[in-house]
Design a protein around this motif. Sequence first.
Motif, PDB file in Angstrom:
ATOM      1  N   ALA A  72       0.831  -1.202   0.000  1.00 52.18           N
ATOM      2  CA  ALA A  72       0.000   0.000   0.000  1.00 52.18           C
ATOM      3  C   ALA A  72       0.863   1.248   0.000  1.00 52.18           C
ATOM      4  O   ALA A  72       1.911   1.292   0.646  1.00 52.18           O
ATOM      5  CB  ALA A  72      -0.904   0.007   1.237  1.00 52.18           C
ATOM      6  N   THR A  73       0.418   2.257  -0.743  1.00 59.29           N
ATOM      7  CA  THR A  73       1.044   3.575  -0.699  1.00 59.29           C
ATOM      8  C   THR A  73       0.077   4.528   0.005  1.00 59.29           C
ATOM      9  O   THR A  73      -1.141   4.324  -0.006  1.00 59.29           O
ATOM     10  CB  THR A  73       1.384   4.105  -2.108  1.00 59.29           C
ATOM     11  OG1 THR A  73       0.218   4.031  -2.943  1.00 59.29           O
ATOM     12  CG2 THR A  73       2.519   3.319  -2.726  1.00 59.29           C
ATOM     13  N   PHE A  74       0.665   5.595   0.601  1.00 56.59           N
ATOM     14  CA  PHE A  74      -0.122   6.493   1.441  1.00 56.59           C
ATOM     15  C   PHE A  74       0.145   7.959   1.101  1.00 56.59           C
ATOM     16  O   PHE A  74       1.173   8.295   0.518  1.00 56.59           O
ATOM     17  CB  PHE A  74       0.227   6.249   2.919  1.00 56.59           C
ATOM     18  CG  PHE A  74      -0.124   4.866   3.379  1.00 56.59           C
ATOM     19  CD1 PHE A  74      -1.376   4.599   3.913  1.00 56.59           C
ATOM     20  CD2 PHE A  74       0.792   3.839   3.269  1.00 56.59           C
ATOM     21  CE1 PHE A  74      -1.708   3.322   4.328  1.00 56.59           C
ATOM     22  CE2 PHE A  74       0.471   2.553   3.688  1.00 56.59           C
ATOM     23  CZ  PHE A  74      -0.786   2.296   4.220  1.00 56.59           C
ATOM     24  N   ILE A  75      -0.780   8.809   1.527  1.00 52.14           N
ATOM     25  CA  ILE A  75      -0.693  10.244   1.284  1.00 52.14           C
ATOM     26  C   ILE A  75       0.589  10.836   1.858  1.00 52.14           C
ATOM     27  O   ILE A  75       1.171  11.752   1.283  1.00 52.14           O
ATOM     28  CB  ILE A  75      -1.931  10.963   1.872  1.00 52.14           C
ATOM     29  CG1 ILE A  75      -3.181  10.599   1.059  1.00 52.14           C
ATOM     30  CG2 ILE A  75      -1.751  12.474   1.894  1.00 52.14           C
ATOM     31  CD1 ILE A  75      -4.485  11.080   1.672  1.00 52.14           C
ATOM     32  N   ASP A  76       1.077  10.294   2.981  1.00 47.48           N
ATOM     33  CA  ASP A  76       2.280  10.847   3.619  1.00 47.48           C
ATOM     34  C   ASP A  76       3.581  10.429   2.922  1.00 47.48           C
ATOM     35  O   ASP A  76       4.660  10.741   3.395  1.00 47.48           O
ATOM     36  CB  ASP A  76       2.333  10.472   5.103  1.00 47.48           C
ATOM     37  CG  ASP A  76       2.475   8.976   5.347  1.00 47.48           C
ATOM     38  OD1 ASP A  76       2.594   8.191   4.375  1.00 47.48           O
ATOM     39  OD2 ASP A  76       2.480   8.587   6.525  1.00 47.48           O
ATOM     40  N   GLY A  77       3.489   9.739   1.788  1.00 50.03           N
ATOM     41  CA  GLY A  77       4.677   9.335   1.028  1.00 50.03           C
ATOM     42  C   GLY A  77       5.223   7.983   1.413  1.00 50.03           C
ATOM     43  O   GLY A  77       6.213   7.529   0.850  1.00 50.03           O
ATOM     44  N   SER A  78       4.585   7.316   2.364  1.00 53.34           N
ATOM     45  CA  SER A  78       5.106   6.027   2.824  1.00 53.34           C
ATOM     46  C   SER A  78       4.585   4.864   1.991  1.00 53.34           C
ATOM     47  O   SER A  78       3.623   4.989   1.232  1.00 53.34           O
ATOM     48  CB  SER A  78       4.768   5.809   4.300  1.00 53.34           C
ATOM     49  OG  SER A  78       3.375   5.719   4.496  1.00 53.34           O
ATOM     50  N   LEU A  79       5.254   3.743   2.170  1.00 51.11           N
ATOM     51  CA  LEU A  79       4.944   2.493   1.477  1.00 51.11           C
ATOM     52  C   LEU A  79       5.016   1.401   2.527  1.00 51.11           C
ATOM     53  O   LEU A  79       5.957   1.355   3.318  1.00 51.11           O
ATOM     54  CB  LEU A  79       5.989   2.248   0.379  1.00 51.11           C
ATOM     55  CG  LEU A  79       6.046   0.887  -0.276  1.00 51.11           C
ATOM     56  CD1 LEU A  79       4.808   0.642  -1.129  1.00 51.11           C
ATOM     57  CD2 LEU A  79       7.298   0.795  -1.153  1.00 51.11           C
TER      58      LEU A  79
END
Length: 186
Positions: A72-79
């Motif tokens: 999953a990728t997220f709005i905060d730039g994390s994976l």
Amino acid sequence: LQIETGATVKQWKAHPHRAHTLVAGGRRLVSGGLDGIAAWSLPEGKEVVRFGKDRQGVTCLSVHPKKAQIAATFIDGSLGLFELPKGRILWNQASAHEDVASGVAYHPSGAWLVSLGWDQRLLAWESASGKRLDGLSKGFTPAGSSLAWSHDGERLAVGPRILKKDLTPGVGPEYEFNFRWDEECT
């Protein structure tokens, strides 16, 4: 949704806001939204587990081709990589991208995955360890936010552009992850 007819088979509210991404596989459906990731049993549409609620909104999901795992990728730039059915986190790259991480896709072998971000970087990762692989984002300016692999893993669609495996001897790193833009397809 029944593909052949376009008829709605089952409908339910998965997330309080809109669901950003849906991934179907066998008897499960996985959805992601601002409130995390949810796994649902099919065809009844019963929630099995919800996880990733502590993260900023989900932007994209990808199912491992051989294992019960979700990237999953997220709005905060994390994976992050999660194990189903419990949603246990296997690894997390908190600063994978410097801006919104907008896309993720597993290689058909399941050995790697790629992520795309609004920071205009396309990054490759070992799926088992979360280790970043070099060589993919150098000199690339990805267009769009969608990623899709060809079935043989030789080409990667990045928005409207295509990357293909570079088989030039002596070019790039020792591992197989060496791609270049396919000028014939762009």
